[in-house]
Design a protein around this motif. Structure first.
Motif, PDB file in Angstrom:
ATOM      1  N   THR A  96       0.814  -1.213   0.000  1.00 47.19           N
ATOM      2  CA  THR A  96       0.000   0.000   0.000  1.00 47.19           C
ATOM      3  C   THR A  96       0.849   1.264   0.000  1.00 47.19           C
ATOM      4  O   THR A  96       0.365   2.340  -0.347  1.00 47.19           O
ATOM      5  CB  THR A  96      -0.927   0.016   1.228  1.00 47.19           C
ATOM      6  OG1 THR A  96      -0.134  -0.182   2.418  1.00 47.19           O
ATOM      7  CG2 THR A  96      -1.958  -1.111   1.139  1.00 47.19           C
ATOM      8  N   ASP A  97       2.091   1.127   0.391  1.00 50.07           N
ATOM      9  CA  ASP A  97       3.004   2.266   0.417  1.00 50.07           C
ATOM     10  C   ASP A  97       3.744   2.358  -0.915  1.00 50.07           C
ATOM     11  O   ASP A  97       4.277   1.357  -1.413  1.00 50.07           O
ATOM     12  CB  ASP A  97       4.006   2.093   1.572  1.00 50.07           C
ATOM     13  CG  ASP A  97       5.019   3.218   1.635  1.00 50.07           C
ATOM     14  OD1 ASP A  97       4.668   4.305   2.118  1.00 50.07           O
ATOM     15  OD2 ASP A  97       6.154   2.999   1.165  1.00 50.07           O
ATOM     16  N   ASP A  98       3.783   3.536  -1.500  1.00 56.28           N
ATOM     17  CA  ASP A  98       4.404   3.711  -2.820  1.00 56.28           C
ATOM     18  C   ASP A  98       5.884   3.355  -2.811  1.00 56.28           C
ATOM     19  O   ASP A  98       6.394   2.749  -3.765  1.00 56.28           O
ATOM     20  CB  ASP A  98       4.230   5.149  -3.305  1.00 56.28           C
ATOM     21  CG  ASP A  98       2.789   5.474  -3.668  1.00 56.28           C
ATOM     22  OD1 ASP A  98       2.002   4.519  -3.860  1.00 56.28           O
ATOM     23  OD2 ASP A  98       2.441   6.671  -3.747  1.00 56.28           O
ATOM     24  N   THR A  99       6.572   3.714  -1.742  1.00 52.75           N
ATOM     25  CA  THR A  99       8.005   3.422  -1.653  1.00 52.75           C
ATOM     26  C   THR A  99       8.251   1.921  -1.572  1.00 52.75           C
ATOM     27  O   THR A  99       9.143   1.382  -2.231  1.00 52.75           O
ATOM     28  CB  THR A  99       8.617   4.127  -0.434  1.00 52.75           C
ATOM     29  OG1 THR A  99       8.395   5.537  -0.536  1.00 52.75           O
ATOM     30  CG2 THR A  99      10.103   3.849  -0.345  1.00 52.75           C
TER      31      THR A  99
END
Length: 324
Positions: A96-99
């Protein structure tokens, strides 16, 4: 795709076959440390965008469908590619985190596949993995395993390393609910199995054209020809059902899950039976460690237990219904 790949889909399959034959050939499994998807191979796959085929464009993916997903993993299966290639692709759907997602897609962070093992987890994949993906039909969880003690265990399949983490339950760093990740995992595993079934058939057909006994090529004998025909039939049935399942998922049919379970069951049967027949028809050379034949059987046995085994799949299919 209309029941068979065409146009750009064929081009994607050809590109994948060429790339994987060079970057991840089955010959690597005869080396001491050739089975795992280490950082160089993982990053090479990431650079080519193979992990992102079925990921939406707004998440950094290629925005393609289940069809392209199976075309790629069928070629992975033909080279007995490690299970964590599939885990890496699925993990990008969970992040869920772009990074975090970018690190997974690029291959900077590795992902192992986690399956239940008593009170702990069995981790299938490279020892340098940062995350482990645990998938069920209801949800998918991405776990950090950098601080987990997970000693190595002997693995049946040279293509996939195994570790066991006791008491590894912990809060996931990302999770998603629903069946989408499981379905893409089941579809990918089925595609890899179809690839193994086809590769086993190709191997024995090539051998039957050159091996001679009593002054004749062994392919001239019915005792070889007929089992090869059975292998071709199993591979064709599994491949056709795989195409249909991929198209059903792409078109969001209501009975897509039924066709997917049927595809996985036929792929399980085709890969294991073809790999076994391939060994038998090769004779003495088929049971040697230097030959590819045993690698295909071992990989098929492992993949056959992932994302739906025989009993589970038949239990679901017995009461299933398909749309008109």
């Amino acid at each position: 795709m209309f029941l068979a790949p065409d146009g750009d889909e064929v081009a994607i399959a050809s590109a994948a076959a060429e790339f994987l034959a060079d970057a991840m050939p089955i010959d690597r499994l005869h080396g001491a440390d050739g089975g795992d998807m280490g950082a160089p191979l993982r990053q090479s796959l990431g650079e080519m965008g193979w992990f992102a085929l079925a990921l939406p464009e707004n998440q950094g993916g290629s925005g393609l469908s289940a069809v392209e997903h199976v075309l790629f993993f069928r070629e992975v299966g033909r080279q007995c590619g490690p299970v964590d290639v599939l885990a890496q692709s699925l993990a990008a759907m969970v992040a869920t985190d772009d990074t975090m997602r970018a690190a997974i897609l690029s291959g900077e962070a590795g992902v192992a596949l986690a399956v239940n093992d008593g009170a702990g987890l069995r981790l299938l994949g490279s020892p340098d993995a940062t995350y482990a993906l645990h998938v069920s039909r209801e949800q998918a969880r991405l776990l950090s395993i950098t601080d987990i003690v997970a000693p190595a265990r002997p693995a049946l399949d040279p293509a996939t390393s195994m570790r066991v983490a006791e008491g590894a339950a912990q809060a996931p760093v990302a999770e998603t609910t629903g069946e989408h990740v499981w379905r893409m995992g089941e579809l990918g595993a089925a595609a890899m199995l179809v690839g193994i079934a086809e590769a086993a058939l190709d191997l024995i057909v090539d051998y039957a054209k050159v091996r001679e006994t009593f002054g004749r090529k062994i392919g001239a004998y019915q005792a070889v020809r007929h089992p090869c025909a059975d292998m071709a039939l199993r591979a064709e049935a599994a491949r056709c059902q795989l195409w249909y399942a991929a198209a059903a998922i792409k078109e969001e049919r209501g009975d897509a899950a039924v066709h997917l379970d049927a595809a996985k069951h036929l792929a399980n049967q085709a890969a294991i039976a073809n790999a076994d027949t391939n060994i038998q028809l090769h004779g003495g050379i088929g049971v040697t460690d230097e030959h590819h034949a045993h690698l295909m059987l071992k990989h098929a046995l492992v993949l056959g237990k992932l994302f739906g085994s025989k009993r589970t799949l038949l239990g679901r299919l017995v009461n299933s219904k398909v749309e008109d």
